[in-house]
Design a protein around this motif. Sequence first.
Motif, PDB file in Angstrom:
ATOM      1  N   SER A 265     -40.253 -70.668 -43.230  1.00  0.00           N
ATOM      2  CA  SER A 265     -39.826 -71.739 -42.325  1.00  0.00           C
ATOM      3  C   SER A 265     -38.644 -71.178 -41.554  1.00  0.00           C
ATOM      4  O   SER A 265     -37.505 -71.246 -42.001  1.00  0.00           O
ATOM      5  N   ILE A 266     -38.934 -70.610 -40.371  1.00  0.00           N
ATOM      6  CA  ILE A 266     -37.946 -69.819 -39.639  1.00  0.00           C
ATOM      7  C   ILE A 266     -37.860 -70.313 -38.203  1.00  0.00           C
ATOM      8  O   ILE A 266     -38.880 -70.480 -37.517  1.00  0.00           O
ATOM      9  N   THR A 267     -36.651 -70.539 -37.757  1.00  0.00           N
ATOM     10  CA  THR A 267     -36.411 -70.973 -36.379  1.00  0.00           C
ATOM     11  C   THR A 267     -36.896 -69.910 -35.413  1.00  0.00           C
ATOM     12  O   THR A 267     -36.645 -68.714 -35.605  1.00  0.00           O
ATOM     13  N   THR A 268     -37.569 -70.341 -34.338  1.00  0.00           N
ATOM     14  CA  THR A 268     -38.133 -69.385 -33.384  1.00  0.00           C
ATOM     15  C   THR A 268     -37.226 -69.115 -32.194  1.00  0.00           C
ATOM     16  O   THR A 268     -37.341 -68.084 -31.561  1.00  0.00           O
ATOM     17  N   GLY A 269     -36.338 -70.043 -31.877  1.00  0.00           N
ATOM     18  CA  GLY A 269     -35.630 -69.915 -30.609  1.00  0.00           C
ATOM     19  C   GLY A 269     -36.517 -70.386 -29.475  1.00  0.00           C
ATOM     20  O   GLY A 269     -37.720 -70.653 -29.657  1.00  0.00           O
ATOM     21  N   LEU A 270     -35.954 -70.499 -28.297  1.00  0.00           N
ATOM     22  CA  LEU A 270     -36.725 -70.995 -27.153  1.00  0.00           C
ATOM     23  C   LEU A 270     -36.945 -69.870 -26.147  1.00  0.00           C
ATOM     24  O   LEU A 270     -36.201 -69.697 -25.183  1.00  0.00           O
ATOM     25  N   ASN A 271     -37.987 -69.083 -26.396  1.00  0.00           N
ATOM     26  CA  ASN A 271     -38.391 -68.069 -25.434  1.00  0.00           C
ATOM     27  C   ASN A 271     -39.551 -68.591 -24.593  1.00  0.00           C
ATOM     28  O   ASN A 271     -39.977 -69.739 -24.735  1.00  0.00           O
ATOM     29  N   SER A 272     -40.083 -67.749 -23.746  1.00  0.00           N
ATOM     30  CA  SER A 272     -41.148 -68.198 -22.839  1.00  0.00           C
ATOM     31  C   SER A 272     -42.406 -68.596 -23.598  1.00  0.00           C
ATOM     32  O   SER A 272     -43.120 -69.529 -23.197  1.00  0.00           O
ATOM     33  N   VAL A 273     -42.693 -67.932 -24.723  1.00  0.00           N
ATOM     34  CA  VAL A 273     -43.905 -68.236 -25.491  1.00  0.00           C
ATOM     35  C   VAL A 273     -43.788 -69.613 -26.132  1.00  0.00           C
ATOM     36  O   VAL A 273     -44.715 -70.440 -26.052  1.00  0.00           O
ATOM     37  N   ARG A 275     -41.743 -72.057 -25.301  1.00  0.00           N
ATOM     38  CA  ARG A 275     -41.661 -73.098 -24.263  1.00  0.00           C
ATOM     39  C   ARG A 275     -43.038 -73.454 -23.740  1.00  0.00           C
ATOM     40  O   ARG A 275     -43.349 -74.633 -23.494  1.00  0.00           O
ATOM     41  N   ALA A 276     -43.882 -72.435 -23.555  1.00  0.00           N
ATOM     42  CA  ALA A 276     -45.244 -72.708 -23.098  1.00  0.00           C
ATOM     43  C   ALA A 276     -46.021 -73.503 -24.146  1.00  0.00           C
ATOM     44  O   ALA A 276     -46.802 -74.402 -23.814  1.00  0.00           O
ATOM     45  N   ALA A 277     -45.797 -73.198 -25.428  1.00  0.00           N
ATOM     46  CA  ALA A 277     -46.477 -73.942 -26.481  1.00  0.00           C
ATOM     47  C   ALA A 277     -45.983 -75.379 -26.549  1.00  0.00           C
ATOM     48  O   ALA A 277     -46.774 -76.321 -26.735  1.00  0.00           O
ATOM     49  N   ILE A 278     -44.678 -75.581 -26.404  1.00  0.00           N
ATOM     50  CA  ILE A 278     -44.110 -76.933 -26.447  1.00  0.00           C
ATOM     51  C   ILE A 278     -44.642 -77.781 -25.299  1.00  0.00           C
ATOM     52  O   ILE A 278     -44.871 -78.987 -25.442  1.00  0.00           O
ATOM     53  N   ALA A 279     -44.877 -77.147 -24.161  1.00  0.00           N
ATOM     54  CA  ALA A 279     -45.365 -77.880 -22.993  1.00  0.00           C
ATOM     55  C   ALA A 279     -46.757 -78.457 -23.209  1.00  0.00           C
ATOM     56  O   ALA A 279     -47.166 -79.393 -22.498  1.00  0.00           O
ATOM     57  N   ARG A 347     -28.001 -90.239 -12.653  1.00  0.00           N
ATOM     58  CA  ARG A 347     -28.766 -89.776 -13.797  1.00  0.00           C
ATOM     59  C   ARG A 347     -30.168 -89.347 -13.373  1.00  0.00           C
ATOM     60  O   ARG A 347     -30.688 -89.777 -12.345  1.00  0.00           O
ATOM     61  N   GLU A 348     -30.784 -88.506 -14.259  1.00  0.00           N
ATOM     62  CA  GLU A 348     -32.132 -88.065 -13.968  1.00  0.00           C
ATOM     63  C   GLU A 348     -33.106 -89.236 -14.044  1.00  0.00           C
ATOM     64  O   GLU A 348     -32.887 -90.204 -14.792  1.00  0.00           O
ATOM     65  N   LEU A 349     -34.173 -89.149 -13.283  1.00  0.00           N
ATOM     66  CA  LEU A 349     -35.191 -90.182 -13.286  1.00  0.00           C
ATOM     67  C   LEU A 349     -35.932 -90.211 -14.617  1.00  0.00           C
ATOM     68  O   LEU A 349     -36.297 -91.278 -15.108  1.00  0.00           O
ATOM     69  N   PHE A 350     -36.144 -89.032 -15.218  1.00  0.00           N
ATOM     70  CA  PHE A 350     -36.834 -88.931 -16.502  1.00  0.00           C
ATOM     71  C   PHE A 350     -35.883 -88.356 -17.546  1.00  0.00           C
ATOM     72  O   PHE A 350     -34.911 -87.675 -17.209  1.00  0.00           O
ATOM     73  N   ASP A 351     -36.178 -88.644 -18.818  1.00  0.00           N
ATOM     74  CA  ASP A 351     -35.352 -88.104 -19.899  1.00  0.00           C
ATOM     75  C   ASP A 351     -35.422 -86.584 -19.913  1.00  0.00           C
ATOM     76  O   ASP A 351     -36.486 -85.988 -19.723  1.00  0.00           O
ATOM     77  N   VAL A 352     -34.285 -85.967 -20.163  1.00  0.00           N
ATOM     78  CA  VAL A 352     -34.211 -84.525 -20.333  1.00  0.00           C
ATOM     79  C   VAL A 352     -33.997 -84.249 -21.819  1.00  0.00           C
ATOM     80  O   VAL A 352     -33.076 -84.807 -22.432  1.00  0.00           O
ATOM     81  N   TRP A 353     -34.836 -83.378 -22.375  1.00  0.00           N
ATOM     82  CA  TRP A 353     -34.836 -83.176 -23.819  1.00  0.00           C
ATOM     83  C   TRP A 353     -34.266 -81.813 -24.187  1.00  0.00           C
ATOM     84  O   TRP A 353     -34.390 -80.845 -23.445  1.00  0.00           O
ATOM     85  N   ARG A 354     -33.656 -81.770 -25.361  1.00  0.00           N
ATOM     86  CA  ARG A 354     -33.287 -80.512 -26.002  1.00  0.00           C
ATOM     87  C   ARG A 354     -34.267 -80.293 -27.147  1.00  0.00           C
ATOM     88  O   ARG A 354     -34.534 -81.209 -27.936  1.00  0.00           O
ATOM     89  N   PHE A 355     -34.805 -79.075 -27.240  1.00  0.00           N
ATOM     90  CA  PHE A 355     -35.845 -78.782 -28.227  1.00  0.00           C
ATOM     91  C   PHE A 355     -35.324 -77.801 -29.274  1.00  0.00           C
ATOM     92  O   PHE A 355     -34.553 -76.888 -28.964  1.00  0.00           O
ATOM     93  N   HIS A 356     -35.771 -78.017 -30.504  1.00  0.00           N
ATOM     94  CA  HIS A 356     -35.496 -77.087 -31.608  1.00  0.00           C
ATOM     95  C   HIS A 356     -36.826 -76.836 -32.297  1.00  0.00           C
ATOM     96  O   HIS A 356     -37.441 -77.763 -32.834  1.00  0.00           O
ATOM     97  N   ALA A 357     -37.269 -75.592 -32.282  1.00  0.00           N
ATOM     98  CA  ALA A 357     -38.592 -75.252 -32.819  1.00  0.00           C
ATOM     99  C   ALA A 357     -38.456 -74.264 -33.971  1.00  0.00           C
ATOM    100  O   ALA A 357     -37.586 -73.383 -33.965  1.00  0.00           O
ATOM    101  N   PHE A 358     -39.312 -74.429 -34.960  1.00  0.00           N
ATOM    102  CA  PHE A 358     -39.383 -73.446 -36.042  1.00  0.00           C
ATOM    103  C   PHE A 358     -40.831 -73.226 -36.434  1.00  0.00           C
ATOM    104  O   PHE A 358     -41.687 -74.098 -36.269  1.00  0.00           O
ATOM    105  N   PHE A 359     -41.084 -72.035 -36.953  1.00  0.00           N
ATOM    106  CA  PHE A 359     -42.427 -71.615 -37.340  1.00  0.00           C
ATOM    107  C   PHE A 359     -42.544 -71.674 -38.849  1.00  0.00           C
ATOM    108  O   PHE A 359     -41.649 -71.235 -39.583  1.00  0.00           O
ATOM    109  N   THR A 360     -43.645 -72.235 -39.331  1.00  0.00           N
ATOM    110  CA  THR A 360     -43.847 -72.342 -40.771  1.00  0.00           C
ATOM    111  C   THR A 360     -45.293 -72.049 -41.127  1.00  0.00           C
ATOM    112  O   THR A 360     -46.210 -72.349 -40.342  1.00  0.00           O
ATOM    113  N   THR A 361     -45.495 -71.474 -42.297  1.00  0.00           N
ATOM    114  CA  THR A 361     -46.845 -71.185 -42.792  1.00  0.00           C
ATOM    115  C   THR A 361     -47.239 -72.133 -43.920  1.00  0.00           C
ATOM    116  O   THR A 361     -48.239 -71.889 -44.602  1.00  0.00           O
TER     117      THR A 361
END
Length: 487
Positions: A265-273, A275-279, A347-361
């Motif tokens: 269970s390891i934090t991935t950080g927010l790289n391009s890969v 971010r594309a998956a979160i989208a 303020r922004e029209l839509f909510d702006v989110w902060r993401f925290h992602a981690f990978f787990t097996t």
Amino acid sequence: MQLSHTRPVTAAHFDDPNLVSCAGLVPIMALAEQSGLLALADTHLSVPTDKGSNAGRKIGSVVGGMIGGADSITDLGRIRHGAMGVLFDRPYAPSTIGSFLRASSFGHVRQLDAVASRLLCALAERTPVVTGIGTERVLVDIDDTIVEVHGHSKQGSGYGYSGVRGLNSLITTVSTSAAAPVITGQRLRKGSCGSSRGARRMIADTLAVVERLRTAAASQANTASGTTPAQTITATRHTPLVRADSAYFGYPAIGAALAGGADVSITTGLNSVTRAAIATITDDAWTPIEYTNALFDEDTQRWFSAAEVAEIPFTAFASQKKAHRIPGRLIVRRIPDLRPKKNQGQRELFDVWRFHAFFTTTDPADLGTVAADKLHRHHAIIEQVHADLKNSALAHLPSSRHAANAAWLVCAVMAFNLTRAAATLTGDPKLTKATTATIRDTIVTVPARVASSARKRTLHLPTNWQWEIPWTTLFDNVIGQNPPLTA
């Protein structure tokens, strides 16, 4: 509280040879001797010349001084005050211990690592320091920290990711829901090295220690039941879970964990890969969780919270060769980004989110999305262990030589584990998971007067001591017929 007016104190003299200020070292060092600390050091340490002679007694002096509150070589002189020379055989002087540590090399530090791991397994056989390791989920955490130093004379010191000049201390801990963390691996590295350097070997060694701890704990728990440790471990085996932050998200660390039979269970950080998956996560996939300022609705039996989690299938290291691709789950937590931007007109029209992602097996059937997120956030307990070490023996790195400081770190870890094991024998649930400083104040630094009669010694401690029952319970659990003690 007010000073007495009827009989005020008018003089003070340091002239009583029968007093000690840390009577709690008696049962704790007895536990260390029963667990083989001195014998293990004599067997495994091969420091050359006369400086390496009596290695067991010298390591015992270092560990005992650390348990008593020493955070430098000079502070180890506290094991030689008052009647300490009566209670313990030949407590070594700080100058002798300093020469011993400075004579160490990297190979001797690795020998000391072997002593530390074997000591922990012996403590697991004699105390409930790793309660639940054979019947519950085992949590393995790895992280590093910078131990600040001053000046350029420290070998290996440098400026790392924190911007502070120091040396890098990497540790791994093992814990369960019923047991506080104990340190199973340690390494002192140069200050400018990356966090993940050497993590592969540390994780592999720690998982090997976990297997030995399971056997030791099962032996301690099943002495009366008649069930063999192997039967207990086989019947209730749980896969260990290795947790880490984004600095360890790489195939070497994750591959070592999987090869050792653990999940990750390891934090991935927010790289391009990522971010594309979160989208690709749909809006209806998010679930509110218990988080800061969350409210629980009894009618609907759900949380109302600004924080939400979701998960999607994810293959780690998909761009690498096929042998390195690891399938698993990407679990994402999002919270509204409430940080105001400069010169923001509206303020922004839509909510702006902060993401925290981690990978787990982990298996989704065994650990759902919400439970996995909550369990991953508890990885922060290893930072408390680092803080505990820095608040005690690791407040300073006392030598200019790197190997001596590395040996000091191993001794600090042994002192930490011994203190934790002693606390589990007090019978006080508050002390079982207390910090080292709290345990030291309650059961270690207790003043006592030593009285001798008929070749037996008795400790006379203060009346109305608030923690008399835990101290007495520890003493009774460790001291049987008052065996000879050494340090």
